[in-house]
Motif scaffolding. Structure first.
Motif, short mmCIF file in Angstrom:
data_model
loop_
_atom_site.label_atom_id
_atom_site.label_comp_id
_atom_site.label_asym_id
_atom_site.label_seq_id
_atom_site.Cartn_x
_atom_site.Cartn_y
_atom_site.Cartn_z
N PHE A 67 -2.40 0.30 9.29
CA PHE A 67 -2.03 -0.10 7.93
C PHE A 67 -1.20 -1.38 7.93
CE2 PHE A 67 -2.68 4.40 6.50
CZ PHE A 67 -3.54 4.12 5.45
N ALA A 96 2.46 -1.64 8.86
CA ALA A 96 3.53 -0.89 8.19
C ALA A 96 4.55 -1.73 7.44
CB ALA A 96 4.25 0.00 9.20
N MET A 153 0.86 -1.17 0.00
CA MET A 153 0.00 0.00 0.00
C MET A 153 0.90 1.23 0.00
SD MET A 153 -3.07 1.55 0.45
CE MET A 153 -4.17 0.27 0.91
N ARG A 154 0.66 2.13 -0.93
CA ARG A 154 1.41 3.39 -1.03
C ARG A 154 0.49 4.52 -0.55
NH1 ARG A 154 5.77 3.28 -4.15
NH2 ARG A 154 5.44 5.35 -4.97
N VAL A 155 0.90 5.17 0.53
CA VAL A 155 0.07 6.19 1.16
C VAL A 155 0.83 7.51 1.16
CG1 VAL A 155 -1.13 6.90 3.26
CG2 VAL A 155 -1.09 4.48 2.60
N VAL A 213 -0.76 4.47 11.03
CA VAL A 213 0.34 3.64 10.54
C VAL A 213 0.23 2.23 11.13
CG1 VAL A 213 2.85 3.32 10.55
CG2 VAL A 213 1.88 5.56 10.03
N GLY A 225 8.10 0.06 8.01
CA GLY A 225 7.70 0.35 6.63
C GLY A 225 8.81 1.06 5.87
N VAL A 265 6.23 5.62 9.95
CA VAL A 265 6.31 4.51 9.00
C VAL A 265 7.61 3.74 9.22
CG1 VAL A 265 6.53 3.91 6.55
CG2 VAL A 265 4.80 5.56 7.28
N LEU A 321 3.67 -1.09 4.18
CA LEU A 321 3.35 0.31 3.92
C LEU A 321 4.54 1.06 3.32
CD1 LEU A 321 1.37 2.71 4.22
CD2 LEU A 321 2.25 3.00 6.54
#
Length: 148
Positions: free
Chosen positions: A30, A32, A1-3, A27, A58, A53, A35
């Motif tokens: 998600f 991480a 997942m790119r946030v 975070v 991440g 992150v 992430l």
């Protein structure tokens, strides 16, 4: 997942504490390890998010506007980035300092530390992200104080 991350700078100490807590929770949610946080590492929420992150295992990617000069804190985080995307100057046909479109084009969703007021930098990024069909998670804690 790119946030992606965008947010107000110059927040009060109280608002910083509240925002940092909310970013940490996001975070954590998600997961991480999968992430990738993407942003410009502007002072404030963008750096807090990047550090959260990294602290969770991440990865981060950084967008560097044309002509940007990194300070010590940005340089430290840049050194931990898995990718650095340097934008070409506007005079050369690139986006120059306009990181908004680059950010929106690189992420699956966006976190915006934004008080909801129109006309700010975060408002512009949120508008562009929504126009592109991205999910936008607005972070503005109860009791948060808008920047001056």
């Amino acid at each position: 997942m790119r946030v992606g991350i965008t947010g107000h700078q110059g927040l009060s100490d109280l608002t910083e504490m509240l925002v940092r807590g909310e970013l940490w929770q996001l975070v954590t949610a998600f997961g991480a390890y999968q992430l990738v946080g993407v942003g410009c590492l502007a002072p404030g929420p963008e750096r807090w998010f990047a550090q959260a992150v990294l602290d969770h295992g991440g990865r981060i990617e950084v967008i560097v506007p044309a002509g940007a000069r990194p300070d010590a804190a940005r340089s430290r985080l840049l050194g931990r980035a898995t990718a650095v995307h340097r934008l070409a100057p506007a005079a050369a046909g690139g986006p120059g300092d306009d990181t908004c479109r680059a950010l929106v084009g690189m992420v699956d969703e966006l976190i915006a530390v934004w008080d909801g007021r129109p006309g700010s930098g975060p408002a512009r990024v949120v508008e562009e992200a929504r126009r592109a069909g991205l999910f936008v998670q607005v972070v503005w804690p109860d009791g948060g104080e808008s920047p001056a």
